[in-house]
Design a protein around this motif. Structure first.
Motif, short mmCIF file in Angstrom:
data_model
loop_
_atom_site.label_atom_id
_atom_site.label_comp_id
_atom_site.label_asym_id
_atom_site.label_seq_id
_atom_site.Cartn_x
_atom_site.Cartn_y
_atom_site.Cartn_z
N ASP A 37 0.82 -1.21 0.00
CA ASP A 37 0.00 0.00 0.00
C ASP A 37 0.85 1.26 0.00
OD1 ASP A 37 -2.44 -1.32 -0.11
OD2 ASP A 37 -2.74 -1.28 2.07
N THR A 100 -3.73 2.41 -3.03
CA THR A 100 -4.45 1.24 -2.55
C THR A 100 -4.50 1.18 -1.03
OG1 THR A 100 -2.47 -0.15 -2.57
CG2 THR A 100 -3.81 -0.15 -4.57
N ARG A 102 -5.49 -2.16 1.46
CA ARG A 102 -5.94 -3.56 1.46
C ARG A 102 -6.16 -4.03 2.89
NH1 ARG A 102 -1.85 -5.46 -2.31
NH2 ARG A 102 -1.54 -3.26 -2.59
N GLN A 123 -8.38 -11.31 0.93
CA GLN A 123 -7.89 -9.94 0.74
C GLN A 123 -8.96 -9.12 0.02
OE1 GLN A 123 -3.76 -8.58 -0.58
NE2 GLN A 123 -4.88 -8.53 -2.49
N LEU A 125 -9.07 -5.36 -1.57
CA LEU A 125 -8.23 -4.23 -1.95
C LEU A 125 -9.12 -3.15 -2.54
CD1 LEU A 125 -4.85 -4.25 -3.69
CD2 LEU A 125 -6.67 -2.89 -4.68
#
Length: 174
Positions: A37, A100, A102, A123, A125
């Motif tokens: 990230d 991003t 996540r 996950q 995202l």
């Protein structure tokens, strides 16, 4: 693995997550998410064991990545070339890199060896790129090896929920 029966998945979930190696593996996976990230790709690369594989298959059920078409199938060299493209500023991926965030959850130890653990997780995202927000969901399997240098990622397989849909250039790593 995808294609497992519910009974197999339930049996795998019975492997304890509370031993020190499992906790170290989960901590490593969370660290990996933080670095991705933050777009700290060289630091992310240092989390990998030599010979590590980063795979994003198209076929969610495959286990034979070498003989199937994949969105990503990187060894050490290819992973580092991908990092260079993302950080070099000369590719469309680097010029329009997505931001991003996540979240990883549902950690389950699915395999145990003397020097390695396999852990599956979920996950989610959320990304932002070119004034658009998008969400990607995936089942992720990490093979974490333990050695003198501590815990390292030996294999990461990201099975996107929508892996067979059209995928555009992302500008980030999963």
């Amino acid at each position: 693995m995808p294609g497992d029966t519910l009974d197999t998945a339930v049996a795998a979930a019975e492997l304890p997550l509370d031993d020190p190696r499992a906790l170290a593996a989960v901590s490593l996976i969370w660290r990996e998410a933080h670095l991705l990230d933050a777009r700290a790709y060289p630091e992310w690369d240092r989390l990998w064991a030599e010979g590590g594989e980063y795979v994003v298959p198209i076929d969610r059920d495959t286990t034979d990545f070498a003989s199937r078409l994949n969105l990503v199938y990187d060894d050490d060299r290819m992973r580092r070339m991908r990092i260079e493209r993302l950080t070099g500023g000369f590719s469309i991926s680097a010029a329009a890199a997505a931001r991003t965030v996540r979240s990883l959850s549902r950690f389950v130890v699915t395999g145990r060896e003397e020097d390695a653990l396999e852990i599956r997780s979920a996950q989610i995202l959320v990304g932002y790129k070119r004034e658009e927000t998008f969400v990607l969901a995936a089942d992720v399997t990490h093979r974490i090896v333990f050695g003198e240098g501590g815990a390292r990622i030996h294999r990461k397989v990201v099975r996107l929920v929508n892996s067979e849909d059209t995928v555009t250039a992302s500008g980030f790593l999963l």
